[in-house]
Scaffold this motif. Sequence first.
Motif, PDB file in Angstrom:
ATOM      1  N   ASP A 189       8.271 -17.956 -10.454  1.00 57.22           N
ATOM      2  CA  ASP A 189       9.131 -17.344 -11.859  1.00 57.22           C
ATOM      3  C   ASP A 189       8.766 -16.151 -12.381  1.00 57.22           C
ATOM      4  OD1 ASP A 189      10.654 -17.871 -13.947  1.00 57.22           O
ATOM      5  OD2 ASP A 189       9.022 -19.040 -15.257  1.00 57.22           O
ATOM      6  N   LEU A 190       8.613 -15.157 -11.311  1.00 61.34           N
ATOM      7  CA  LEU A 190       8.418 -13.990 -11.769  1.00 61.34           C
ATOM      8  C   LEU A 190       9.771 -12.874 -11.601  1.00 61.34           C
ATOM      9  CD1 LEU A 190       4.885 -13.256 -10.196  1.00 61.34           C
ATOM     10  CD2 LEU A 190       5.364 -13.378 -12.611  1.00 61.34           C
ATOM     11  N   PRO A 191       9.785 -11.975 -12.357  1.00 59.09           N
ATOM     12  CA  PRO A 191      10.726 -11.084 -12.165  1.00 59.09           C
ATOM     13  C   PRO A 191      10.834 -10.337 -10.774  1.00 59.09           C
ATOM     14  CG  PRO A 191       9.548 -10.310 -14.174  1.00 59.09           C
ATOM     15  CD  PRO A 191       9.218 -11.817 -13.555  1.00 59.09           C
ATOM     16  N   PHE A 192      11.838 -10.251 -10.225  1.00 59.71           N
ATOM     17  CA  PHE A 192      11.774  -9.396  -8.757  1.00 59.71           C
ATOM     18  C   PHE A 192      12.963  -8.324  -8.821  1.00 59.71           C
ATOM     19  CE2 PHE A 192      13.553  -8.639  -4.647  1.00 59.71           C
ATOM     20  CZ  PHE A 192      12.106  -8.155  -3.891  1.00 59.71           C
ATOM     21  N   GLY A 193      12.568  -7.160  -8.689  1.00 62.19           N
ATOM     22  CA  GLY A 193      13.666  -5.990  -8.488  1.00 62.19           C
ATOM     23  C   GLY A 193      13.107  -4.934  -7.799  1.00 62.19           C
ATOM     24  N   MET A 194      12.466  -5.328  -6.526  1.00 58.97           N
ATOM     25  CA  MET A 194      11.914  -4.340  -5.636  1.00 58.97           C
ATOM     26  C   MET A 194      12.844  -4.110  -4.417  1.00 58.97           C
ATOM     27  SD  MET A 194       8.169  -5.784  -5.483  1.00 58.97           S
ATOM     28  CE  MET A 194       7.427  -4.176  -4.922  1.00 58.97           C
ATOM     29  N   THR A 195      13.276  -3.033  -4.101  1.00 57.08           N
ATOM     30  CA  THR A 195      13.977  -2.546  -2.781  1.00 57.08           C
ATOM     31  C   THR A 195      13.189  -2.496  -1.589  1.00 57.08           C
ATOM     32  OG1 THR A 195      13.587   0.028  -3.236  1.00 57.08           O
ATOM     33  CG2 THR A 195      15.575  -0.945  -4.131  1.00 57.08           C
ATOM     34  N   LEU A 196      11.902  -2.556  -1.790  1.00 59.10           N
ATOM     35  CA  LEU A 196      10.945  -2.816  -0.736  1.00 59.10           C
ATOM     36  C   LEU A 196       9.591  -3.324  -1.301  1.00 59.10           C
ATOM     37  CD1 LEU A 196       8.254  -0.496  -0.301  1.00 59.10           C
ATOM     38  CD2 LEU A 196      10.307   1.169   0.119  1.00 59.10           C
ATOM     39  N   VAL A 197       9.190  -4.240  -0.068  1.00 59.52           N
ATOM     40  CA  VAL A 197       7.746  -4.854  -0.513  1.00 59.52           C
ATOM     41  C   VAL A 197       6.693  -4.589   0.310  1.00 59.52           C
ATOM     42  CG1 VAL A 197       9.012  -6.798  -1.652  1.00 59.52           C
ATOM     43  CG2 VAL A 197       8.374  -7.014   0.938  1.00 59.52           C
ATOM     44  N   GLY A 198       6.611  -3.471   0.957  1.00 54.12           N
ATOM     45  CA  GLY A 198       5.692  -3.001   1.796  1.00 54.12           C
ATOM     46  C   GLY A 198       6.302  -2.006   3.014  1.00 54.12           C
ATOM     47  N   HIS A 199       5.478  -1.462   3.776  1.00 48.79           N
ATOM     48  CA  HIS A 199       5.629  -0.558   4.694  1.00 48.79           C
ATOM     49  C   HIS A 199       4.469  -0.279   5.672  1.00 48.79           C
ATOM     50  CE1 HIS A 199       2.903   2.195   2.669  1.00 48.79           C
ATOM     51  NE2 HIS A 199       3.374   1.658   1.492  1.00 48.79           N
ATOM     52  N   SER A 200       4.746   0.334   6.968  1.00 46.52           N
ATOM     53  CA  SER A 200       3.594   0.608   7.813  1.00 46.52           C
ATOM     54  C   SER A 200       2.966   2.063   7.264  1.00 46.52           C
ATOM     55  CB  SER A 200       4.370   0.843   9.098  1.00 46.52           C
ATOM     56  OG  SER A 200       3.128   1.128   9.964  1.00 46.52           O
ATOM     57  N   LEU A 201       2.089   2.246   7.716  1.00 52.90           N
ATOM     58  CA  LEU A 201       1.140   3.401   7.169  1.00 52.90           C
ATOM     59  C   LEU A 201       0.335   4.158   8.566  1.00 52.90           C
ATOM     60  CD1 LEU A 201      -0.243   4.599   4.477  1.00 52.90           C
ATOM     61  CD2 LEU A 201      -1.984   3.093   5.069  1.00 52.90           C
ATOM     62  N   GLY A 202       0.243   5.351   8.299  1.00 52.58           N
ATOM     63  CA  GLY A 202      -0.645   6.104   9.222  1.00 52.58           C
ATOM     64  C   GLY A 202      -0.479   7.517   9.030  1.00 52.58           C
ATOM     65  N   VAL A 203      -0.135   8.578   9.827  1.00 47.19           N
ATOM     66  CA  VAL A 203       0.004   9.966   9.512  1.00 47.19           C
ATOM     67  C   VAL A 203       1.047  10.255   8.358  1.00 47.19           C
ATOM     68  CG1 VAL A 203      -1.018  10.486  11.839  1.00 47.19           C
ATOM     69  CG2 VAL A 203       1.291  10.397  11.459  1.00 47.19           C
ATOM     70  N   VAL A 204       1.853   9.331   8.256  1.00 48.21           N
ATOM     71  CA  VAL A 204       2.989   9.395   7.307  1.00 48.21           C
ATOM     72  C   VAL A 204       2.672   8.343   6.333  1.00 48.21           C
ATOM     73  CG1 VAL A 204       5.475   9.274   6.569  1.00 48.21           C
ATOM     74  CG2 VAL A 204       4.385  10.365   8.806  1.00 48.21           C
ATOM     75  N   LEU A 205       2.906   8.581   5.100  1.00 44.73           N
ATOM     76  CA  LEU A 205       2.528   7.628   3.965  1.00 44.73           C
ATOM     77  C   LEU A 205       3.479   6.169   3.984  1.00 44.73           C
ATOM     78  CD1 LEU A 205       0.837   6.697   1.274  1.00 44.73           C
ATOM     79  CD2 LEU A 205       2.515   7.784   0.043  1.00 44.73           C
ATOM     80  N   HIS A 206       4.823   6.384   4.291  1.00 45.24           N
ATOM     81  CA  HIS A 206       5.755   5.378   4.512  1.00 45.24           C
ATOM     82  C   HIS A 206       6.141   5.314   6.009  1.00 45.24           C
ATOM     83  CE1 HIS A 206       6.835   3.932   0.138  1.00 45.24           C
ATOM     84  NE2 HIS A 206       5.536   4.072   0.365  1.00 45.24           N
TER      85      HIS A 206
END
Length: 271
Positions: A189-206
Amino acid sequence: RGRLGYERASWTLDTYEAFTRRLPDAALVPAADVFDHARMVKSAWEVSHLGHAAWATDLGLHRAFTEGQLGWSEKDIGDAIQATMLAEGADYSPFLVLAAGENTRRVHHFPTRAPIPAGAVVHFDGGGFWQGYYSDLARSAVVGRATDRQRDVYRRLAAVQAETIAAVRPGVRACDVYERCRESFALHDLPFGMTLVGHSLGVVLHEHPVLNAATAEPLQPGMVLCVEPATQDDAGDRYHIEDLLLVTEGKPEILSRATDWSELPVIGAAG
């Protein structure tokens, strides 16, 4: 005179023009997909390096939240976090969101020197740059004393993150993890409005894969992923939890926990 693939998003216009001047007969071809897939699965060294960077960033957060006092500003907390990262080997901090109270409603807020009022929710999202690689974590806290409502929102968001992390298995598509997270928001029961919920990471942020509705890339052992659900409470305050994890043959391994974050941290606890 051949076809040369390049990563367009990481080049400046000056770099592109220099290459075209020096290689007038070559065909420069944007090749983001090639670079994305080459970076998806990390080497053992990269996993170790990224793991230390994430752990040290988390240590900085734990120390700042534990040692912080009533009357501290957003910048005071941010400076304390960065000091630990630098002491643990970071070269510098390229981005740092540190917001409290109404400022949490801005997704990318730069910390100010004004004292944070008691009862305000604090939102951190940031990291360091470590010999060519990023760290990226998000944490939430409250100053002085947390209300039952604040603790409840945080616990539900932590449950959402735990359920989303549990869905990270080899062969599962990135979009399936996104859908599992969306379902978990509804379950708690939490509001959701995310276009992404995560990403890989390394030499680039996303890096690829991004955990969104459109990415059908199957997960593989050796990938590292940031899982970062965020929500707002009825007052509009932002809560955000982000951890780095390693995809394994079985359960995912969380790389970024220097301490336990199951309960909402209180900065300068008033007793």
